[in-house]
Design an enzyme around this catalytic site. Structure first.
Site, PDB file in Angstrom:
ATOM      1  N   ARG A   1      -0.162   4.964   4.725  1.00  0.00           N
ATOM      2  CA  ARG A   1      -0.364   5.813   3.545  1.00  0.00           C
ATOM      3  C   ARG A   1      -1.846   5.963   3.275  1.00  0.00           C
ATOM      4  O   ARG A   1      -2.585   4.983   3.279  1.00  0.00           O
ATOM      5  CB  ARG A   1       0.369   5.200   2.340  1.00  0.00           C
ATOM      6  CG  ARG A   1       0.226   6.005   1.076  1.00  0.00           C
ATOM      7  CD  ARG A   1       1.252   5.616   0.026  1.00  0.00           C
ATOM      8  NE  ARG A   1       2.620   5.970   0.395  1.00  0.00           N
ATOM      9  CZ  ARG A   1       3.129   7.201   0.358  1.00  0.00           C
ATOM     10  NH1 ARG A   1       2.374   8.221  -0.026  1.00  0.00           N
ATOM     11  NH2 ARG A   1       4.371   7.427   0.701  1.00  0.00           N
TER      12      ARG A   1
ATOM     13  N   GLU B   1       8.581   6.477 -31.076  1.00  0.00           N
ATOM     14  CA  GLU B   1       9.392   5.357 -30.589  1.00  0.00           C
ATOM     15  C   GLU B   1      10.847   5.777 -30.428  1.00  0.00           C
ATOM     16  O   GLU B   1      11.344   6.642 -31.154  1.00  0.00           O
ATOM     17  CB  GLU B   1       9.298   4.173 -31.566  1.00  0.00           C
ATOM     18  CG  GLU B   1       7.973   3.449 -31.473  1.00  0.00           C
ATOM     19  CD  GLU B   1       7.907   2.234 -32.386  1.00  0.00           C
ATOM     20  OE1 GLU B   1       8.874   1.974 -33.134  1.00  0.00           O
ATOM     21  OE2 GLU B   1       6.859   1.549 -32.353  1.00  0.00           O
TER      22      GLU B   1
ATOM     23  N   LYS C   1       3.871   4.596  10.083  1.00  0.00           N
ATOM     24  CA  LYS C   1       3.241   5.317   8.975  1.00  0.00           C
ATOM     25  C   LYS C   1       2.134   4.496   8.327  1.00  0.00           C
ATOM     26  O   LYS C   1       2.266   3.299   8.145  1.00  0.00           O
ATOM     27  CB  LYS C   1       4.348   5.593   7.940  1.00  0.00           C
ATOM     28  CG  LYS C   1       3.875   6.076   6.600  1.00  0.00           C
ATOM     29  CD  LYS C   1       5.047   6.397   5.695  1.00  0.00           C
ATOM     30  CE  LYS C   1       5.292   5.329   4.661  1.00  0.00           C
ATOM     31  NZ  LYS C   1       6.287   5.701   3.649  1.00  0.00           N
TER      32      LYS C   1
ATOM     33  N   ARG D   1       8.210  -0.867  -5.752  1.00  0.00           N
ATOM     34  CA  ARG D   1       7.329  -0.759  -4.571  1.00  0.00           C
ATOM     35  C   ARG D   1       6.085  -1.626  -4.693  1.00  0.00           C
ATOM     36  O   ARG D   1       5.512  -2.007  -3.693  1.00  0.00           O
ATOM     37  CB  ARG D   1       6.950   0.716  -4.333  1.00  0.00           C
ATOM     38  CG  ARG D   1       8.093   1.500  -3.701  1.00  0.00           C
ATOM     39  CD  ARG D   1       7.785   2.982  -3.607  1.00  0.00           C
ATOM     40  NE  ARG D   1       7.869   3.616  -4.911  1.00  0.00           N
ATOM     41  CZ  ARG D   1       7.534   4.880  -5.147  1.00  0.00           C
ATOM     42  NH1 ARG D   1       7.083   5.637  -4.170  1.00  0.00           N
ATOM     43  NH2 ARG D   1       7.665   5.394  -6.357  1.00  0.00           N
TER      44      ARG D   1
ATOM     45  N   ASP E   1      15.314   6.867   4.650  1.00  0.00           N
ATOM     46  CA  ASP E   1      14.370   6.035   3.884  1.00  0.00           C
ATOM     47  C   ASP E   1      15.037   5.623   2.574  1.00  0.00           C
ATOM     48  O   ASP E   1      16.071   6.179   2.195  1.00  0.00           O
ATOM     49  CB  ASP E   1      13.095   6.851   3.604  1.00  0.00           C
ATOM     50  CG  ASP E   1      11.861   5.963   3.421  1.00  0.00           C
ATOM     51  OD1 ASP E   1      11.998   4.727   3.390  1.00  0.00           O
ATOM     52  OD2 ASP E   1      10.756   6.523   3.303  1.00  0.00           O
TER      53      ASP E   1
ATOM     54  N   ASP F   1       8.883   3.929   9.018  1.00  0.00           N
ATOM     55  CA  ASP F   1       8.003   2.826   9.409  1.00  0.00           C
ATOM     56  C   ASP F   1       8.871   1.618   9.742  1.00  0.00           C
ATOM     57  O   ASP F   1      10.084   1.631   9.518  1.00  0.00           O
ATOM     58  CB  ASP F   1       6.967   2.499   8.322  1.00  0.00           C
ATOM     59  CG  ASP F   1       7.613   2.246   6.976  1.00  0.00           C
ATOM     60  OD1 ASP F   1       8.726   1.690   6.940  1.00  0.00           O
ATOM     61  OD2 ASP F   1       7.013   2.613   5.945  1.00  0.00           O
TER      62      ASP F   1
HETATM   63  C1  R5P Z   1       7.520   3.522   0.646  1.00  0.00           C
HETATM   64  O1  R5P Z   1       7.325   2.387   0.984  1.00  0.00           O
HETATM   65  C2  R5P Z   1       8.887   4.113   0.440  1.00  0.00           C
HETATM   66  O2  R5P Z   1       9.849   3.446   1.210  1.00  0.00           O
HETATM   67  C3  R5P Z   1       8.907   5.598   0.761  1.00  0.00           C
HETATM   68  O3  R5P Z   1       8.682   5.768   2.155  1.00  0.00           O
HETATM   69  C4  R5P Z   1       7.841   6.331   0.029  1.00  0.00           C
HETATM   70  O4  R5P Z   1       7.744   5.910  -1.296  1.00  0.00           O
HETATM   71  C5  R5P Z   1       8.073   7.826   0.085  1.00  0.00           C
HETATM   72  O5  R5P Z   1       7.074   8.439  -0.668  1.00  0.00           O
HETATM   73  P1  R5P Z   1       6.627   9.933  -0.378  1.00  0.00           P
HETATM   74  O6  R5P Z   1       7.851  10.794  -0.407  1.00  0.00           O
HETATM   75  O7  R5P Z   1       5.673  10.230  -1.494  1.00  0.00           O
HETATM   76  O8  R5P Z   1       5.937   9.928   0.958  1.00  0.00           O
END
Ligand code: R5P
Length: 294
Positions: free
Chosen positions: A188, A39, A186, A93, A212, A163
């Site tokens: 994922r 802790e 984009k 997120r 971003d 995106d």
């Molecule tokens: C997602 O919604 C965030 O805005 C970033 O685009 C994302 O988390 C980037 O993650 P990575 O570098 O793993 O593609």
């Protein structure tokens, strides 16, 4: 009015130092150790004064617990007003239940942070809607002007969002630079891989920056760079506010068609193998504005 006292969390040492320089606030020393069972233990080593600024990013569960302990220590030490500065707010997120049974993590974590303070300041949260969950006044600070000013000095002439959801940020950067703007599409497919729909972009011979909120695995930026270079972009910069850089993200970016990486210091813990611009001046300006309004 006496300047506030900065209480730095261990995830935000360099940021707290930059904020102390910008605000003239005193930075308190904090003793931090672990009990035998793992802790966390924290202790503020000095007087806190009336207004405490607890400064801690929350990229991990440990850093979140530390933040909550520091808020409580500030109150116990007599602070009348506790402002929590979260340079990078983790868990943001997961801002909706994507599948039945999931929590709205952004709201759950924001409530926990808001319960320990009087107001919150955070930098470029994943979505501005985060601010409504703290239960106390919360403000967001944009680091886009700082990022745009560096990109302009590098001669960037086109800004892309990875995106549609990230388009506002890219548009703001493009406006400040005086550059063109577009967005990619984009999807994922895993935590480290994304796919992008083929889209004709006006990037031949252009110096492009993809902007971003954060870079984690680097998958988004590398996939975007592949499209941009295939369409003749002269160079591609990956720019973000929060450089999480999980795993081997930085080498992955530089080996994957990204010519240069720029982030702010919201997650800086030591020397970083990329370009860094500080978001502390923007946070200091927001704190000054809030003090005038109080
Ligand atoms: C997602 O919604 C965030 O805005 C970033 O685009 C994302 O988390 C980037 O993650 P990575 O570098 O793993 O593609």
């Amino acid at each position: 009015m006496a300047p506030p006292t900065i209480i730095p969390g261990s995830a935000s040492g360099p940021f707290a130092e930059a904020l102390a320089r910008e605000t003239g606030a005193l930075r308190l020393a904090v003793e931090s150790k672990r009990f035998a069972d793992g802790e966390l233990y924290v202790r503020l080593l000095g007087p806190v004064g009336n207004h405490a600024l607890v400064v801690q990013s929350t990229p991990t569960a440990e850093s979140l617990i530390e933040l909550i302990l520091l808020q409580d220590a500030a109150r116990e030490s007599g602070a009348k007003h506790v402002t929590t500065v979260v340079p990078y707010f983790g868990y943001a997120r997961q801002d909706r239940a994507f599948q039945p049974g999931e929590p709205l993590s952004a709201r759950a974590v924001a409530r926990a942070v808001g319960a320990g303070c009087d107001d919150v300041v955070t930098v470029d949260p994943h979505k501005p809607s985060l601010l409504s969950h703290f239960g106390v006044p919360a403000r967001m600070v944009s680091a886009v002007p700082q990022i745009a000013s560096v990109l302009k000095s590098w001669g960037v002439d086109t800004v892309l969002a990875p995106d549609k959801g990230a388009r506002d940020r890219a548009e703001e950067a493009a406006r400040l630079i005086g550059a063109g703007v577009d967005h990619l599409e984009k999807t994922r497919i895993s935590s480290t891989e994304v796919v992008m729909k083929a889209k004709a972009l006006d990037v031949r011979g252009k110096r492009v920056a993809i902007v971003d909120d954060l870079i984690a695995s680097g998958g988004t930026m590398v996939t975007a760079a592949k499209h941009l270079k295939a369409q003749g972009a002269a160079s591609v910069v990956a720019a973000c506010t929060h450089g999480l850089f999980t795993g081997n993200a930085l080498p992955r970016l530089l080996d994957g068609g990204i010519d240069r990486v720029l982030c702010t210091d919201t997650l800086l813990s030591g020397p970083c193998n990329c370009d860094v611009v500080s978001a502390a001046p923007a946070v200091a300006a927001a704190l000054r504005a809030a003090a005038v309004a109080r």
